[in-house]
Enzyme design. Structure first.
Site, PDB file in Angstrom:
ATOM      1  CB  THR A 264      -0.944   0.026   1.219  1.00 36.33           C
ATOM      2  OG1 THR A 264      -1.854  -1.065   1.118  1.00 36.33           O
ATOM      3  CG2 THR A 264      -1.747   1.315   1.271  1.00 36.33           C
TER       4      THR A 264
ATOM      5  CG  PHE B  99       0.371   4.536   3.847  1.00 38.66           C
ATOM      6  CD1 PHE B  99      -0.715   4.746   4.676  1.00 38.66           C
ATOM      7  CD2 PHE B  99       0.745   3.229   3.567  1.00 38.66           C
ATOM      8  CE1 PHE B  99      -1.428   3.677   5.217  1.00 38.66           C
ATOM      9  CE2 PHE B  99       0.043   2.154   4.096  1.00 38.66           C
ATOM     10  CZ  PHE B  99      -1.047   2.389   4.921  1.00 38.66           C
TER      11      PHE B  99
END
Length: 306
Positions: free
Chosen positions: A190, A192
């Site tokens: 992921t 960020f």
């Protein structure tokens, strides 16, 4: 890598003095946003908010110095709601950070994989583990956060209900790990963003990424015309994603773009002149340094394709 990123952020002369040691993130302890915030800011106070919007508002209002929020996942794509919020926020993106996501199936002490009938988690986590969940033949239920799902399971005390969350969440909420690494893809990562009230300065042009959003009317070839300047000025588009404006669903569209270029460069300014001419509105979200993992993974993927 992490310490370098923190030091780089701390050198900013315009950094907020009040509450600069407070980091805002969405969710509860043990969530992946929490783990990411700890990795970037290991010595800071982490403050939790129920929604992405509340976390952004905390920084805008001076309650926190930074917000650490997910923007996209390598398997499940963009994080819902972030596009809409970024178009409205007064904050700037000052860093990106890639976090490797390993999901665990968590249950109470008496749970076994075969006793589980319902699995709860955030929609992104459920999507990232879709193949695994299909083999289990269970019902899924969405929750606002992976760690929040783990907390709910611990309180429910039912062997039939499990959660998908981090190993840290299992430790925090007294759950048993029924299965580790249940994500469908080994490289489940992921991305960020770190957001602040003030823009980043001193970014190396060779490592710079600039992110922005723009809106266009529904006209023939308008997207081609908007992006043509980036091609003629030799600027790489790293990401281009459209999103819906609920107030102009039939008449216009919004786009989120990442480019490998500094916003102060002549090439970017020339490209933006064309974009501004053909678009209805443009908003620059920030220029920041690329996470070193980006170039490392690009190199690996190119080697694998040979």
């Amino acid at each position: 890598m992490i310490l370098t990123k923190i030091n780089f952020l701390e050198k900013r002369g315009s950094m907020i003095e009040n509450n600069r040691n407070v980091i805002a993130c969405q969710g509860v302890k043990g969530a992946f946003s929490h783990l990411t915030a700890l990795e970037i800011f290991p010595d800071r106070e982490i403050c939790f908010y129920s929604t992405f919007e509340e976390a952004l508002s905390a920084v805008e209002d001076g309650e926190a110095g930074y917000a650490v929020l997910p923007i996209e996942n390598s398997a499940a794509g963009r994080v819902t709601d972030m596009h809409r919020l970024l178009a409205k926020t007064k904050l700037y993106v000052v860093a990106e950070h890639f976090f490797k996501i390993h999901h665990c199936l968590l249950g109470i002490a008496s749970s076994q994989p075969e006793t589980v009938k319902v699995v709860r988690s955030h929609p992104q986590a459920l999507s990232q583990c879709a193949s695994f969940l299909k083999t289990m033949g269970v019902k899924t239920e969405s929750c606002g956060n992976t760690a929040a799902a783990a907390l709910e399971v611990s309180l429910l005390k039912s062997a039939e209900v499990a959660a998908i969350a981090s190993e840290r969440a299992a430790e925090l909420y007294g759950l048993k790990i029924l299965k580790r690494n249940i994500e469908d893809f080994s490289f489940n990562t992921t991305r960020f963003w770190v957001l602040s009230r003030t823009p980043e300065t001193g970014v190396d042009p060779e490592k710079a990424i600039t992110s922005f959003v723009f809106w266009v009317a529904n006209k023939p070839a308008v997207l081609y015309k908007c992006l043509g300047g980036f091609a003629t000025n030799g600027i790489d588009l790293l990401r281009l994603e459209s999103y819906v404006d609920p107030y102009h669903f039939f008449t216009s569209a919004g786009f989120l773009v990442d480019v490998a270029c500094h916003q102060e460069s002549g090439a970017f300014r020339r490209a933006m002149e064309e974009l501004t001419f053909f678009s209805e509105k443009v908003k620059i979200l920030g220029t920041y340094s690329a996470d070193p993992l980006r170039s490392e993974m690009q190199k690996r993927q190119k080697e694998n394709e040979k």
